[in-house]
Scaffold this active site. Sequence first.
Site, PDB file in Angstrom:
ATOM      1  N   ASP A  20       0.681  -1.333   0.038  1.00 30.07           N
ATOM      2  CA  ASP A  20       0.086  -0.032   0.036  1.00 30.07           C
ATOM      3  C   ASP A  20       0.783   1.228  -0.052  1.00 30.07           C
ATOM      4  O   ASP A  20       2.157   1.157   0.415  1.00 30.07           O
ATOM      5  CB  ASP A  20      -0.895   0.048   1.291  1.00 30.07           C
ATOM      6  CG  ASP A  20      -2.342   0.754   1.173  1.00 30.07           C
ATOM      7  OD1 ASP A  20      -2.326   1.517  -0.058  1.00 30.07           O
ATOM      8  OD2 ASP A  20      -2.914   0.699   1.927  1.00 30.07           O
TER       9      ASP A  20
ATOM     10  N   ALA B 121       0.986   5.519   0.851  1.00 29.32           N
ATOM     11  CA  ALA B 121       0.753   6.452   2.311  1.00 29.32           C
ATOM     12  C   ALA B 121       0.745   7.820   1.855  1.00 29.32           C
ATOM     13  O   ALA B 121       1.284   8.476   0.854  1.00 29.32           O
ATOM     14  CB  ALA B 121       1.821   6.285   3.264  1.00 29.32           C
ATOM     15  N   ASP B 122      -0.127   8.644   2.609  1.00 24.80           N
ATOM     16  CA  ASP B 122       0.133  10.160   2.296  1.00 24.80           C
ATOM     17  C   ASP B 122       1.291  10.882   3.010  1.00 24.80           C
ATOM     18  O   ASP B 122       1.717  11.898   2.707  1.00 24.80           O
ATOM     19  CB  ASP B 122      -1.209  10.638   2.987  1.00 24.80           C
ATOM     20  CG  ASP B 122      -2.596  10.093   2.104  1.00 24.80           C
ATOM     21  OD1 ASP B 122      -2.417  10.303   0.790  1.00 24.80           O
ATOM     22  OD2 ASP B 122      -3.354   9.662   2.574  1.00 24.80           O
TER      23      ASP B 122
ATOM     24  N   LYS C 274      -2.742   7.641   6.306  1.00 24.50           N
ATOM     25  CA  LYS C 274      -3.309   7.038   5.217  1.00 24.50           C
ATOM     26  C   LYS C 274      -4.822   7.659   4.972  1.00 24.50           C
ATOM     27  O   LYS C 274      -5.436   7.837   6.317  1.00 24.50           O
ATOM     28  CB  LYS C 274      -3.339   5.754   5.035  1.00 24.50           C
ATOM     29  CG  LYS C 274      -1.837   5.191   4.911  1.00 24.50           C
ATOM     30  CD  LYS C 274      -1.632   3.655   4.936  1.00 24.50           C
ATOM     31  CE  LYS C 274      -2.676   2.971   4.227  1.00 24.50           C
ATOM     32  NZ  LYS C 274      -2.660   3.431   2.585  1.00 24.50           N
TER      33      LYS C 274
ATOM     34  N   GLY D  40      -7.557   8.771   0.012  1.00 22.00           N
ATOM     35  CA  GLY D  40      -8.415   8.264  -0.816  1.00 22.00           C
ATOM     36  C   GLY D  40      -9.782   7.781  -0.323  1.00 22.00           C
ATOM     37  O   GLY D  40     -10.685   6.700  -0.871  1.00 22.00           O
TER      38      GLY D  40
ATOM     39  N   GLU E  41      -8.285  -0.540   4.264  1.00 20.12           N
ATOM     40  CA  GLU E  41      -6.902  -0.885   4.429  1.00 20.12           C
ATOM     41  C   GLU E  41      -6.340  -1.432   5.428  1.00 20.12           C
ATOM     42  O   GLU E  41      -5.617  -2.345   5.761  1.00 20.12           O
ATOM     43  CB  GLU E  41      -6.281   0.568   3.967  1.00 20.12           C
ATOM     44  CG  GLU E  41      -6.361   0.880   2.597  1.00 20.12           C
ATOM     45  CD  GLU E  41      -6.100   2.502   2.408  1.00 20.12           C
ATOM     46  OE1 GLU E  41      -5.736   2.879   0.949  1.00 20.12           O
ATOM     47  OE2 GLU E  41      -5.716   3.054   3.135  1.00 20.12           O
TER      48      GLU E  41
ATOM     49  N   LYS F 193       6.503  12.078   0.239  1.00 22.16           N
ATOM     50  CA  LYS F 193       5.627  11.422   1.303  1.00 22.16           C
ATOM     51  C   LYS F 193       6.424  11.412   2.820  1.00 22.16           C
ATOM     52  O   LYS F 193       5.827  11.107   3.933  1.00 22.16           O
ATOM     53  CB  LYS F 193       4.936  10.192   1.052  1.00 22.16           C
ATOM     54  CG  LYS F 193       4.149  10.235  -0.145  1.00 22.16           C
ATOM     55  CD  LYS F 193       3.247  11.329  -0.233  1.00 22.16           C
ATOM     56  CE  LYS F 193       2.112  11.095  -1.329  1.00 22.16           C
ATOM     57  NZ  LYS F 193       2.699  11.440  -2.502  1.00 22.16           N
TER      58      LYS F 193
END
Length: 219
Positions: free
Chosen positions: A81, A83-84, A94, A97, A103, A121
């Site tokens: 996955d 990550a923000d 995260k 979205g 998740e 990030k």
Amino acid sequence: MNQLEMKKLAAQAALQYVKADTIVGVGSGSTVNCFIEALGTIKDKIQGAVAASKESEELLRKQGIEVFNANDVSSLDIYVDGADEINPQKMMIKGGGAALTREKIVAALAKKFICIVDSSKQVDVLGSTFPLPVEVIPMARSQVGRKLVALGGSPEYREDVVTDNGNVILDVHNFSILNPVEMEKELNNVSGVVTNGIFALRGADVVIVGTPEGAKIID
């Protein structure tokens, strides 16, 4: 090298962790979309995938990858996955979205969490550049918002967004998250909160960062 190219580098590097005949956990977001595309090149090597969002499910099927329901698997070898934000301790924010709850569910099934990001990030303190998403039961939106204000945050209702679970998102600004584990627990104990976007209790095991110099692996 632009941001998309760095995302693709990280996504491609994650393929080395995919073992033959396994079911792969797949998150959501733009970097994960790059991973799904890369995964399509080795689709005959794997059994299939469990997806954390409906969008990811659709993209996996377009690649010809079988999608399994999370209820039908007891564990996953890996979960990949994005990550923000991600800090040096491999803890993340995260939920940009709006797929944060699913998740967390798929991540909890995995033996190894592989986070793929571009270098923008990386942060020292979570909450530095990105608001914290909180998934909330719709009838509790105002009540949870007041609690978030009391905790020092500035919640903003993400209009016209409904999660795959039928809930709403509050994006909390002005949170400097110095103790991510405790903050994750505290927010999840607020009545009406489904979950929040701090991934600290279950952080990443491996981070792959796409940089102009190539993919950098932190494990």
